[in-house]
Design an enzyme around this catalytic site. Sequence first.
Site, PDB file in Angstrom:
ATOM      1  N   ARG A  72       0.813  -1.205   0.000  1.00 26.97           N
ATOM      2  CA  ARG A  72       0.000   0.000   0.000  1.00 26.97           C
ATOM      3  C   ARG A  72       0.856   1.269   0.000  1.00 26.97           C
ATOM      4  O   ARG A  72       0.518   2.274  -0.612  1.00 26.97           O
ATOM      5  CB  ARG A  72      -0.925  -0.049   1.230  1.00 26.97           C
ATOM      6  CG  ARG A  72      -2.164   0.807   1.146  1.00 26.97           C
ATOM      7  CD  ARG A  72      -2.943   0.602  -0.136  1.00 26.97           C
ATOM      8  NE  ARG A  72      -3.968  -0.405  -0.050  1.00 26.97           N
ATOM      9  CZ  ARG A  72      -5.220  -0.174   0.317  1.00 26.97           C
ATOM     10  NH1 ARG A  72      -5.614   1.022   0.670  1.00 26.97           N
ATOM     11  NH2 ARG A  72      -6.098  -1.151   0.334  1.00 26.97           N
ATOM     12  N   ASN A 114     -12.465  15.444   0.867  1.00 28.96           N
ATOM     13  CA  ASN A 114     -13.195  14.189   0.672  1.00 28.96           C
ATOM     14  C   ASN A 114     -14.647  14.434   1.036  1.00 28.96           C
ATOM     15  O   ASN A 114     -14.948  15.260   1.914  1.00 28.96           O
ATOM     16  CB  ASN A 114     -12.608  13.095   1.566  1.00 28.96           C
ATOM     17  CG  ASN A 114     -13.117  11.698   1.204  1.00 28.96           C
ATOM     18  OD1 ASN A 114     -13.840  11.520   0.210  1.00 28.96           O
ATOM     19  ND2 ASN A 114     -12.741  10.713   2.001  1.00 28.96           N
ATOM     20  N   THR A 115     -15.534  13.743   0.365  1.00 29.90           N
ATOM     21  CA  THR A 115     -16.941  13.823   0.712  1.00 29.90           C
ATOM     22  C   THR A 115     -17.407  12.465   1.218  1.00 29.90           C
ATOM     23  O   THR A 115     -17.065  11.424   0.646  1.00 29.90           O
ATOM     24  CB  THR A 115     -17.794  14.330  -0.476  1.00 29.90           C
ATOM     25  OG1 THR A 115     -19.155  14.307  -0.094  1.00 29.90           O
ATOM     26  CG2 THR A 115     -17.578  13.527  -1.739  1.00 29.90           C
ATOM     27  N   HIS A 116     -18.144  12.505   2.325  1.00 27.44           N
ATOM     28  CA  HIS A 116     -18.533  11.275   3.019  1.00 27.44           C
ATOM     29  C   HIS A 116     -20.048  11.281   3.232  1.00 27.44           C
ATOM     30  O   HIS A 116     -20.604  12.298   3.679  1.00 27.44           O
ATOM     31  CB  HIS A 116     -17.797  11.208   4.368  1.00 27.44           C
ATOM     32  CG  HIS A 116     -18.171  10.016   5.171  1.00 27.44           C
ATOM     33  ND1 HIS A 116     -17.981   8.728   4.723  1.00 27.44           N
ATOM     34  CD2 HIS A 116     -18.764   9.902   6.391  1.00 27.44           C
ATOM     35  CE1 HIS A 116     -18.422   7.879   5.638  1.00 27.44           C
ATOM     36  NE2 HIS A 116     -18.911   8.564   6.656  1.00 27.44           N
ATOM     37  N   ASP A 148      -7.261  14.151   6.538  1.00 24.01           N
ATOM     38  CA  ASP A 148      -6.087  13.982   7.401  1.00 24.01           C
ATOM     39  C   ASP A 148      -5.751  12.496   7.438  1.00 24.01           C
ATOM     40  O   ASP A 148      -6.254  11.720   6.620  1.00 24.01           O
ATOM     41  CB  ASP A 148      -6.319  14.611   8.788  1.00 24.01           C
ATOM     42  CG  ASP A 148      -7.372  13.874   9.603  1.00 24.01           C
ATOM     43  OD1 ASP A 148      -7.863  12.808   9.153  1.00 24.01           O
ATOM     44  OD2 ASP A 148      -7.706  14.363  10.700  1.00 24.01           O
ATOM     45  N   GLY A 150      -6.621  10.190   9.458  1.00 28.57           N
ATOM     46  CA  GLY A 150      -7.637   9.294  10.000  1.00 28.57           C
ATOM     47  C   GLY A 150      -8.664   8.878   8.953  1.00 28.57           C
ATOM     48  O   GLY A 150      -8.569   9.223   7.780  1.00 28.57           O
ATOM     49  N   ASP A 152     -12.097   9.571   7.781  1.00 27.82           N
ATOM     50  CA  ASP A 152     -13.204  10.541   7.799  1.00 27.82           C
ATOM     51  C   ASP A 152     -13.160  11.429   9.049  1.00 27.82           C
ATOM     52  O   ASP A 152     -14.212  11.797   9.590  1.00 27.82           O
ATOM     53  CB  ASP A 152     -14.559   9.824   7.681  1.00 27.82           C
ATOM     54  CG  ASP A 152     -14.660   8.999   6.405  1.00 27.82           C
ATOM     55  OD1 ASP A 152     -14.105   9.437   5.386  1.00 27.82           O
ATOM     56  OD2 ASP A 152     -15.269   7.917   6.439  1.00 27.82           O
TER      57      ASP A 152
HETATM   58  C1  GAR Z   1     -20.716   9.288  -2.422  1.00 26.92           C
HETATM   59  O1  GAR Z   1     -21.888   9.232  -1.659  1.00 26.92           O
HETATM   60  C2  GAR Z   1     -19.512   9.478  -1.520  1.00 26.92           C
HETATM   61  O2  GAR Z   1     -19.770  10.254  -0.389  1.00 26.92           O
HETATM   62  C3  GAR Z   1     -19.225   8.063  -1.121  1.00 26.92           C
HETATM   63  O3  GAR Z   1     -19.386   7.327  -2.298  1.00 26.92           O
HETATM   64  C4  GAR Z   1     -20.404   7.950  -3.083  1.00 26.92           C
HETATM   65  C5  GAR Z   1     -19.886   8.098  -4.476  1.00 26.92           C
HETATM   66  O4  GAR Z   1     -20.911   8.385  -5.372  1.00 26.92           O
HETATM   67  N1  GAR Z   1     -17.908   7.952  -0.578  1.00 26.92           N
HETATM   68  C6  GAR Z   1     -17.623   7.192   0.473  1.00 26.92           C
HETATM   69  O5  GAR Z   1     -18.428   6.478   1.034  1.00 26.92           O
HETATM   70  C7  GAR Z   1     -16.171   7.272   0.905  1.00 26.92           C
HETATM   71  N2  GAR Z   1     -16.022   6.742   2.218  1.00 26.92           N
HETATM   72  P1  GAR Z   1     -20.576   8.793  -6.874  1.00 26.92           P
HETATM   73  O6  GAR Z   1     -19.541   7.784  -7.395  1.00 26.92           O
HETATM   74  O7  GAR Z   1     -21.870   8.676  -7.599  1.00 26.92           O
HETATM   75  O8  GAR Z   1     -20.037  10.180  -6.864  1.00 26.92           O
END
Ligand code: GAR
Length: 212
Positions: A72, A114-116, A148, A150, A152
Site C-alpha cells: 500500500r 473528501n466527501t462522506h 487527514d 484518520g 473521515d
Molecule cells: C458518495 O456518496 C460518496 O460520499 C461516497 O461514495 C459515493 C460516491 O458516489 N464515498 C464514500 O463512502 C467514501 N467513504 P458517486 O460515485 O456517484 O459520486
Amino acid sequence: MPPAPRTPARLVVLVSGSGTNLQALIDASTAPDFGAEIVAVGADRDGIEGLARAERHGIETFVLSTRDFADRAAWDEALGAQVEAYAPDLVVLAGFMKLTGPAFLSRFGGRTLNTHPALSPAFPGMHGPRDALAYGVKVTGATLFVVDEGVDTGPIVAQVAVPVLDDDDESSLHERIKTSERAMLVEWVGTLARNGFHLDDRAVRLGDVNPR
Ligand code: GAR
C-alpha cells in the site's frame, strides 16, 4: 500578504465508482465564474463510469490499482507522484474508496477534500448510509472535509442534513444523500477555489492559501 489563489484553480478528482459527484463538478466547472477546472481524473480501478464520464468530457484520466504495487505504501507514493504531475491546487476525493496515506498527504495534505455520506463524526468508513440505517437515526447527511491521516476525521468544510424515511433501504437513503451531497460539493469546491483557504486548528477558514 498571502499569495492570491490561482484562478481557475486546478483540480484533480479521484473516483472509484459511478462518479455522479464528479459529474456535478464537471458540469459546474463549465461556467467561467466557477473558479476551478478539472485537469485530471484518477481512479484505483478500471472500467468504471467515473472514468467514462471524464473521457466523454475530454479530461485526462489515469488508473493506479493497488494490485500493481508491492504494498500500500508503494501505491500511495505512486499516487502522490501521479497526481503531482498535474500540479493541482486542490485534490477532490469523490467516492474514492481508498485511504490516502502518509506519502500522498506529505504532498497534498491540507488541500485534499473528501466527501462522506454521513454526518461526521457519526458513521465513518465505507458504509455510512447502511450504518446510519442500522443505528436508526432520523437524520443523517453528508460531510465535506479536509483529509487527514484518520478515517473521515479531518477538519469539516461543510455538512448537509438529510432525513431518514421509514421505508428507506440503503440504496434509497444513499441516493437522497447524494442529491444533497452533490450540491454541497459544488458550492464548496467553488467557494474554496475562488477564495483560497487555510486551516486554523480544526476550522477551515476562507481567504488565504495553505502554505505549500
Ligand atoms: C458518495 O456518496 C460518496 O460520499 C461516497 O461514495 C459515493 C460516491 O458516489 N464515498 C464514500 O463512502 C467514501 N467513504 P458517486 O460515485 O456517484 O459520486
